[in-house]
Every structure is written in structure tokens, then in C-alpha cells.
Motif scaffolding. Structure first.
Motif, PDB file in Angstrom:
ATOM      1  N   ALA A   1      13.435   1.930  -4.914  1.00  0.00           N
ATOM      2  CA  ALA A   1      12.430   2.424  -5.727  1.00  0.00           C
ATOM      3  C   ALA A   1      11.221   1.173  -5.909  1.00  0.00           C
ATOM      4  O   ALA A   1       9.953   1.819  -5.879  1.00  0.00           O
ATOM      5  CB  ALA A   1      12.920   2.486  -7.082  1.00  0.00           C
ATOM      6  N   ALA A   2      11.610   0.058  -6.046  1.00  0.00           N
ATOM      7  CA  ALA A   2      10.351  -0.960  -5.923  1.00  0.00           C
ATOM      8  C   ALA A   2       9.554  -0.857  -4.549  1.00  0.00           C
ATOM      9  O   ALA A   2       8.314  -0.946  -4.773  1.00  0.00           O
ATOM     10  CB  ALA A   2      11.113  -2.421  -6.191  1.00  0.00           C
ATOM     11  N   ARG A   3      10.150  -0.675  -3.774  1.00  0.00           N
ATOM     12  CA  ARG A   3       9.275  -0.573  -2.213  1.00  0.00           C
ATOM     13  C   ARG A   3       8.652   0.475  -2.444  1.00  0.00           C
ATOM     14  O   ARG A   3       7.504   0.395  -1.669  1.00  0.00           O
ATOM     15  CB  ARG A   3      10.462  -0.622  -1.271  1.00  0.00           C
ATOM     16  CG  ARG A   3       9.588  -0.723   0.211  1.00  0.00           C
ATOM     17  CD  ARG A   3      10.704  -0.970   1.276  1.00  0.00           C
ATOM     18  NE  ARG A   3      11.124  -2.062   1.296  1.00  0.00           N
ATOM     19  CZ  ARG A   3      12.342  -2.555   1.511  1.00  0.00           C
ATOM     20  NH1 ARG A   3      13.256  -1.800   1.587  1.00  0.00           N
ATOM     21  NH2 ARG A   3      12.738  -3.903   1.436  1.00  0.00           N
ATOM     22  N   ALA A   4       8.951   1.770  -2.753  1.00  0.00           N
ATOM     23  CA  ALA A   4       8.029   2.807  -3.061  1.00  0.00           C
ATOM     24  C   ALA A   4       7.130   2.531  -3.800  1.00  0.00           C
ATOM     25  O   ALA A   4       5.944   2.952  -3.667  1.00  0.00           O
ATOM     26  CB  ALA A   4       9.189   4.082  -3.336  1.00  0.00           C
ATOM     27  N   THR A   5       7.203   2.122  -5.098  1.00  0.00           N
ATOM     28  CA  THR A   5       6.110   1.788  -5.768  1.00  0.00           C
ATOM     29  C   THR A   5       5.221   0.981  -5.188  1.00  0.00           C
ATOM     30  O   THR A   5       3.801   1.181  -5.243  1.00  0.00           O
ATOM     31  CB  THR A   5       6.539   1.076  -7.130  1.00  0.00           C
ATOM     32  OG1 THR A   5       7.580   1.874  -7.902  1.00  0.00           O
ATOM     33  CG2 THR A   5       5.546   0.658  -8.018  1.00  0.00           C
ATOM     34  N   GLY A   6       5.699  -0.181  -4.665  1.00  0.00           N
ATOM     35  CA  GLY A   6       4.642  -1.176  -3.891  1.00  0.00           C
ATOM     36  C   GLY A   6       3.806  -0.467  -2.777  1.00  0.00           C
ATOM     37  O   GLY A   6       2.691  -0.560  -2.748  1.00  0.00           O
ATOM     38  N   GLU A   7       4.433   0.467  -2.121  1.00  0.00           N
ATOM     39  CA  GLU A   7       3.778   1.219  -0.959  1.00  0.00           C
ATOM     40  C   GLU A   7       2.716   2.262  -1.593  1.00  0.00           C
ATOM     41  O   GLU A   7       1.571   2.304  -1.195  1.00  0.00           O
ATOM     42  CB  GLU A   7       4.926   1.856  -0.123  1.00  0.00           C
ATOM     43  CG  GLU A   7       5.508   1.023   0.936  1.00  0.00           C
ATOM     44  CD  GLU A   7       6.573   1.721   1.656  1.00  0.00           C
ATOM     45  OE1 GLU A   7       6.885   3.087   1.306  1.00  0.00           O
ATOM     46  OE2 GLU A   7       7.351   1.250   2.285  1.00  0.00           O
ATOM     47  N   HIS A   8       3.061   2.803  -2.769  1.00  0.00           N
ATOM     48  CA  HIS A   8       2.071   3.621  -3.368  1.00  0.00           C
ATOM     49  C   HIS A   8       0.969   2.828  -3.710  1.00  0.00           C
ATOM     50  O   HIS A   8      -0.231   3.545  -3.730  1.00  0.00           O
ATOM     51  CB  HIS A   8       2.888   4.398  -4.468  1.00  0.00           C
ATOM     52  CG  HIS A   8       1.871   5.167  -5.295  1.00  0.00           C
ATOM     53  ND1 HIS A   8       1.276   4.596  -6.445  1.00  0.00           N
ATOM     54  CD2 HIS A   8       1.512   6.693  -5.450  1.00  0.00           C
ATOM     55  CE1 HIS A   8       0.557   5.783  -6.920  1.00  0.00           C
ATOM     56  NE2 HIS A   8       0.825   6.891  -6.287  1.00  0.00           N
ATOM     57  N   ASP A   9       1.218   1.851  -4.500  1.00  0.00           N
ATOM     58  CA  ASP A   9       0.106   0.755  -5.169  1.00  0.00           C
ATOM     59  C   ASP A   9      -0.823   0.455  -4.004  1.00  0.00           C
ATOM     60  O   ASP A   9      -1.887   0.460  -4.126  1.00  0.00           O
ATOM     61  CB  ASP A   9       0.634  -0.400  -6.144  1.00  0.00           C
ATOM     62  CG  ASP A   9       1.456   0.120  -7.202  1.00  0.00           C
ATOM     63  OD1 ASP A   9       1.236   1.217  -7.466  1.00  0.00           O
ATOM     64  OD2 ASP A   9       2.078  -0.782  -7.806  1.00  0.00           O
ATOM     65  N   LEU A  10      -0.157   0.016  -2.799  1.00  0.00           N
ATOM     66  CA  LEU A  10      -0.928  -0.598  -1.903  1.00  0.00           C
ATOM     67  C   LEU A  10      -1.960   0.581  -1.352  1.00  0.00           C
ATOM     68  O   LEU A  10      -2.959   0.094  -0.885  1.00  0.00           O
ATOM     69  CB  LEU A  10       0.076  -1.133  -0.813  1.00  0.00           C
ATOM     70  CG  LEU A  10      -0.615  -1.706   0.346  1.00  0.00           C
ATOM     71  CD1 LEU A  10      -1.523  -3.070  -0.054  1.00  0.00           C
ATOM     72  CD2 LEU A  10       0.435  -2.395   1.514  1.00  0.00           C
TER      73      LEU A  10
END
Length: 75
Positions: A53-62
Motif C-alpha cells: 500500500a505504501a508503494r502504491a501511494t508513492g507511485e501515485h504521488d510520483l
């Protein structure tokens, strides 16, 4: 803008933008007529957190930062 230096940082032809968990560095290439952009997103993960979930959040933000930067640069 680091043209005058910034704290412990030396003078440089660099823009450094920071926000919560985000860092964007924009500088001219030293050898080519183009800009170089370095983007960093940090999503803290604790021992009980969901890494996926953290990785998905980071990818979305990026992705959002890339789009905003492209708009700001007129790309």
C-alpha cells in the motif's frame, strides 16, 4: 534557488523544491541543452504497515508530481 547558496549547500544553478515526503531537484545539464529533474517521494513504513500500500501511494504521488512538473515546465 541555490544561486546564492543555501545553508550548508554551495552556490549552484539548481532549484530545490521540498514538501512533506517530496523532493524535486531541477538543474541544467552540464553537457547538453536540457534540464535534468530528480524526483523523490518518501512514504514512511513502520513494522506493522502494508508495504504494498505504501508503494502504491508513492507511485501515485510520483505520477502526480511528474504531471505537475511537466505542466510547470510547459512540456
Amino acid at each position: 534557488d541555490l544561486a546564492a547558496g543555501g545553508g550548508a549547500l554551495p552556490r549552484a544553478d539548481v532549484l530545490l523544491l521540498r514538501a512533506a515526503g517530496v523532493r524535486v531537484v531541477v538543474r541544467p545539464s552540464g553537457t547538453e541543452p536540457k534540464l535534468k529533474c530528480y524526483l523523490e517521494v518518501v512514504v514512511p513504513v513502520g513494522p506493522d504497515d502494508d508495504v504494498a500500500a505504501a508503494r502504491a501511494t508513492g507511485e501515485h504521488d510520483l505520477t502526480a508530481i511528474k504531471a505537475d512538473l511537466a505542466t510547470a515546465l510547459g512540456l
